[in-house]
Design a protein around this motif. Sequence first.
Motif, mmCIF file in Angstrom:
data_model
loop_
_atom_site.group_PDB
_atom_site.id
_atom_site.type_symbol
_atom_site.label_atom_id
_atom_site.label_comp_id
_atom_site.label_asym_id
_atom_site.label_seq_id
_atom_site.Cartn_x
_atom_site.Cartn_y
_atom_site.Cartn_z
ATOM 1 N N UNK A 195 0.822 -1.212 0.000
ATOM 2 C CA UNK A 195 0.000 0.000 0.000
ATOM 3 C C UNK A 195 0.853 1.258 0.000
ATOM 4 N N UNK A 196 2.066 1.180 0.516
ATOM 5 C CA UNK A 196 2.954 2.345 0.539
ATOM 6 C C UNK A 196 3.173 2.862 -0.880
ATOM 7 N N UNK A 197 3.451 1.958 -1.817
ATOM 8 C CA UNK A 197 3.701 2.365 -3.206
ATOM 9 C C UNK A 197 2.455 3.003 -3.810
ATOM 10 N N UNK A 198 1.301 2.420 -3.520
ATOM 11 C CA UNK A 198 0.042 2.940 -4.064
ATOM 12 C C UNK A 198 -0.229 4.345 -3.536
ATOM 13 N N UNK A 199 -0.054 4.534 -2.233
ATOM 14 C CA UNK A 199 -0.390 5.822 -1.620
ATOM 15 C C UNK A 199 0.574 6.927 -2.023
ATOM 16 N N UNK A 200 1.824 6.593 -2.294
ATOM 17 C CA UNK A 200 2.813 7.622 -2.626
ATOM 18 C C UNK A 200 2.829 7.956 -4.117
ATOM 19 N N UNK A 201 2.562 6.983 -4.982
ATOM 20 C CA UNK A 201 2.812 7.189 -6.415
ATOM 21 C C UNK A 201 1.562 7.245 -7.276
ATOM 22 N N UNK A 202 0.428 6.714 -6.812
ATOM 23 C CA UNK A 202 -0.772 6.706 -7.654
ATOM 24 C C UNK A 202 -1.524 8.032 -7.592
ATOM 25 N N UNK A 203 -1.807 8.610 -6.400
ATOM 26 C CA UNK A 203 -2.537 9.890 -6.382
ATOM 27 C C UNK A 203 -1.708 11.014 -7.003
ATOM 28 N N UNK A 204 -2.409 12.008 -7.515
ATOM 29 C CA UNK A 204 -1.739 13.197 -8.068
ATOM 30 C C UNK A 204 -1.689 14.272 -6.988
ATOM 31 N N UNK A 205 -0.500 14.529 -6.497
ATOM 32 C CA UNK A 205 -0.325 15.532 -5.448
ATOM 33 C C UNK A 205 0.029 16.872 -6.095
ATOM 34 N N UNK A 206 -0.623 17.931 -5.644
ATOM 35 C CA UNK A 206 -0.312 19.276 -6.119
ATOM 36 C C UNK A 206 0.715 19.913 -5.192
ATOM 37 N N UNK A 207 1.101 21.133 -5.538
ATOM 38 C CA UNK A 207 2.047 21.847 -4.685
ATOM 39 C C UNK A 207 1.449 22.067 -3.293
ATOM 40 N N UNK A 208 0.131 22.337 -3.251
ATOM 41 C CA UNK A 208 -0.519 22.601 -1.965
ATOM 42 C C UNK A 208 -0.626 21.348 -1.106
ATOM 43 N N UNK A 209 -0.729 20.188 -1.744
ATOM 44 C CA UNK A 209 -0.916 18.938 -0.982
ATOM 45 C C UNK A 209 0.374 18.142 -0.847
ATOM 46 N N UNK A 210 1.506 18.718 -1.294
ATOM 47 C CA UNK A 210 2.759 17.972 -1.192
ATOM 48 C C UNK A 210 3.136 17.701 0.259
ATOM 49 N N UNK A 211 2.695 18.550 1.176
ATOM 50 C CA UNK A 211 2.982 18.323 2.591
ATOM 51 C C UNK A 211 2.349 17.039 3.110
ATOM 52 N N UNK A 212 1.189 16.679 2.559
ATOM 53 C CA UNK A 212 0.542 15.412 2.947
ATOM 54 C C UNK A 212 1.392 14.234 2.494
ATOM 55 N N UNK A 213 1.868 14.308 1.243
ATOM 56 C CA UNK A 213 2.710 13.230 0.723
ATOM 57 C C UNK A 213 3.996 13.114 1.531
ATOM 58 N N UNK A 214 4.547 14.260 1.895
ATOM 59 C CA UNK A 214 5.790 14.249 2.665
ATOM 60 C C UNK A 214 5.588 13.617 4.039
ATOM 61 N N UNK A 215 4.485 13.936 4.709
ATOM 62 C CA UNK A 215 4.222 13.346 6.027
ATOM 63 C C UNK A 215 4.011 11.845 5.922
ATOM 64 N N UNK A 216 3.391 11.407 4.822
ATOM 65 C CA UNK A 216 3.230 9.960 4.620
ATOM 66 C C UNK A 216 4.585 9.287 4.439
ATOM 67 N N UNK A 217 5.439 9.872 3.615
ATOM 68 C CA UNK A 217 6.763 9.282 3.368
ATOM 69 C C UNK A 217 7.573 9.200 4.655
#
Length: 1140
Positions: free
Chosen positions: A869-891
């Motif tokens: 699920x880690x790969x799916x959550x990090x690479x499948x959704x399209x993160x914008x500049x505003x939501x990059x902080x969410x992706x970073x906290x997940x990583x």
Amino acid sequence: MEVAQIAPLLSQTLSPDSNAVRTASEALDRLSLRPEFPFSLLSIAAASWQGRFAHHRNDVIWKAMPHCLMWGIWREWNARSFEDSERSLPGGENQGQKVAAATYLKNFTRRSINDDGTLSKVSKEFKEQLLQALLQVEPVVLKVLVEAFRIIVVTEFVKQNSWPELVPDLLSAIQNSNLISNGADWRWNTINVLTVLHALLRPFQYFLNPKVAKEPVPPQLELIAKEILVPLLALFHHLVEKALATHDRTEMETEKVLLTICKCIYFAVRSYMPSTLAPLLPSFCRDLISILGSLSFDCAVTLEDGYMMRLKTGKRSLLIFCALVTRHRKFSDKLMPYIINCALNVVKYSKNISELDFLSERIFSLAFDVISRVLETGPGWRLVSPHFTFLLDSAIFPALVMNEKDILEWEEDADEYMRKNLPSDLDEISGWREDLFTARKSSMNLLGVISMSKGPPMGTSSNGPSASSKRKKGDKRHNQHRYMGELFVLPFLSKFPIPSDANASQTRIINDYFGVLMAYGGLQDFLREQGSGYVTTIIRTRVVPLYTLSVSLPYLVATANWILGELATCLPEGMSADVYSSLLKALAMPDKGDTSCYPVRVSAAGAIAALLENDYAPPEWLPLLEGVIGRISNEDEESSILFQLLSSVVEAGDETVAVHIPYIVSSLVGAISKWIPANLEPWPQVVERGFAALAVMVQCWENIVPEELEQNESSEKWTSGRATIGGAFSALLQRAWLSTVYQLDKEGEASAPPSCIDDSSKLLLSIMHSVTGSNMLLEFKVSELLLVWADLIADWNAWEESEDLSVFDCIKEVVNLHSKYGLKNFLVRQMPSPPAPPVPQRSIIEGIGVFVSEAILQYPSATCRACSCVHVLLHVPSYSFETDGVKQSLAIAFSQAAFSHFREIQSKPSSLWKPLLLAISSCYLCYTDMVEGILEKGENGGFAIWASALGFLLTSSFEPRLSATSEIKLVVMALAQVVERLLGLGKPSGVLLHDCFTSLLEASVRLKEVQEEKEEDEDDGQAEDGDDDDDDVDDEESEDDDEESEAEEHEETEEEFLDRYAKAAVALENGIVIEEGDEEDEDHETELGSLEEVDQKRVVFSLIEKHHQVLIQGQALPLQLISSFVNAYPEFSLFFQQSR
């Protein structure tokens, strides 16, 4: 440390005020860091100013404690906490406070155990004082304090053998105890000393070293037996004579000593046989037989405390006999005639069982078990067969017939009645069973053992059991001997007439036939061994007629249902229809006046489920479904059973039933909704089983997906049905989650009960599958449901392997659904509207991220699924500049959890390395600098550890090898990034750079090989299809071979069994075990999302083109690797010309 400093805190822990308890506990935890803390606890637990203990070495502690302070503490605690309900002890000290001190000492000792199993903070002085305290404290404190002693004994004495003074000190204490010492100047309490001995021997009841097939007796146990147990047996004999000499009364203290010695001997011989005890077994067994002979089962004995102790000693005596027969045949064979006669003298009173207490019934149960065990041994037939007639007529059958206690239990506690009398755990009839506990179950088991024993040869003229017919172990001439079930048991049971309309009013006939039906239940193994004719005759003539009577006999019908369910595996095909119709009639049986028919309906439901599980297909499925659903009512318990039956019907009917599922689901959702509580209480069992039934239904529905969705008629019908199911599930989950949330929001909370997470996830998954447009997202309130679900799984701690499979499937579908339609609140949750405070709450993906991070740290299969699920959550959704902080906290969360788990297992390569290292790789590709910092913070050199381990995945020594294209591609990109990073740090000649670049080349070669193998497999696929018919023939032949091999299956001996388990224990310790999880998931492609678009060959080419002088000319690369790489990628040959 002053004892007075701890005493009030212990009293405070008994307060009803939770805040006071918490404050006191925190203060005690701080004080526990001081070295004198355990001594102070022991002083309080064993406090006695007026006793002998004050004269020993710790009298300074006692003198330092002001009497007035303890008196004040006692009175204040007693008045405020228990309102004078706690009685003070002589000396003025508080009993509750003593127990609190003993309890805290026990927990403190348990917490002191180190990771390697050793015990810290235990000095020789403390052990001596603990032993002295145990020898004289009052019983209520002794019961708790001895647990602390047992913890120390296991580590210090049993495992390390580092308490040499213990056995001599204990022997001295026994000799100077009140019942042993002939003089008046005794120092210790005999009961206390024996209780300590009992705790000392408890660990030896099991084998200590499972890695040894034939483990010798531990030297510690030999020492205890020689120094203590052997002299105690002489005392035991003396006390038995003394106790049996007083026929009309019992002495409580003497009976306690007898019971405790029996417990000690039981633990000593349950697994091992100390050499010094073996010669004394005959005399000891004679004493046990005398004790059992002194028991009375004629219902005229008053159960005073002393006699209750005698009964417990009798029970323990039979347990010792079971252990001797099971484990120590060498020593027990000569004693078996006396043991059998003793057991027979007990079971002959089985006609009185209904009037006896539970303890007496347990003695009967064990007596039956002893006979079963003896019968399973070599000399068993010779010893037991002469008593078959007596056993069946005067012991077994009287224990089976119905009595007043059964009828009373039927009315007062139907579930307990079914547990005892309609058991589902008699699948295996064996003389070695230890889980029967009731006389009826044990007598049924014995009857089954008798029926499976071989009688005289067919040529003999004997009409019954013969004392001269010896059962030969391992005799394969089955056709020359007949089972005693055929020769003896069935003819005996045939004497009892089946109830009819003419005699149904005769209680004796009904009660006896209840016993006949229970006996048939004990003959399950025997009947399965016989031809179908036996089963057909019994069911047609002795069971099915009960369903045709005009008079209602619920007790018999319930038992008949149970028998039909137990024999479902061996029912002839021609009988199944008659049995099925009879069970349907029982399923609909209404209550008869004051007599509940609940056990009839429940047992019928279980029998129908067993019938369906054994491939019986009803003529029509819909009437059965309607009948079951129609009976789901307001009765929680019965509806729970019906939901289970419904699940079995759907699983058995599969495609035939699937067409009715949309209609069924719509009917059930309303019924289940009524039982869902409106508050945060856990859901009742009926709701949980209702959700489980719905989960089975949706799985059945998904299995009939049309192969070609463009086939209009079936496709449209299936799509319509899926939408109906999705709408019904949405309404149910809204009722379960959203209505509760909305109601609680008004009170300032927002939550939902964490019940049925796995089944709820299956329903949620079905809802998402049914969504075909954005309008359905709004109609089904998918986003709102997902928010609650994400919060539930984020706070979920009930980790069980069978409970979380659907959660991971649901996570991937949520991401997929967001990619299609864009889910509200998926990446960032909207701020709550006023008047709620503007506090940001978790979005859907953040709640999922918390769950995945925790799952990575759990058991292996959860770790594997979470990492995927880690790969799916990090690479499948399209993160914008505003939501990059969410992706970073997940990583950050994922890399921390994965590396933490990897550090725990890095010493031994295992299959878990792959998912953990790949999860870190995904995080690293997203945020290189940040993840590198996390790895270095987790462990010095953590980045190098991860990079080296990632390269190790490519070696031939790692199993399972990387085989999925996506996995190898991920490794290639990660290693390329690592090499680029190391070069950027100015480390062109380091070992890590060399190893990582070498691994990068190996990964690239491996990726090319896998891609080519995949292409070849696709080309060969059509050619293999033509060989299917030949494969089918081979499969049929192999099945025939399997059946023949099963017929000649080797029966495992005790030596082979022990050897096999010893090897398994060694493998477990060495880590050579199959990891939990789904092996089929190992070859599944990893979803890389945006990384799929990356051309890894271009990445590698760019890296080598830019740094080839350093990477190739500056590194000593293996020539074979260079050759393989250039052959796979000829376009790179220009860079390797000087190295070849």
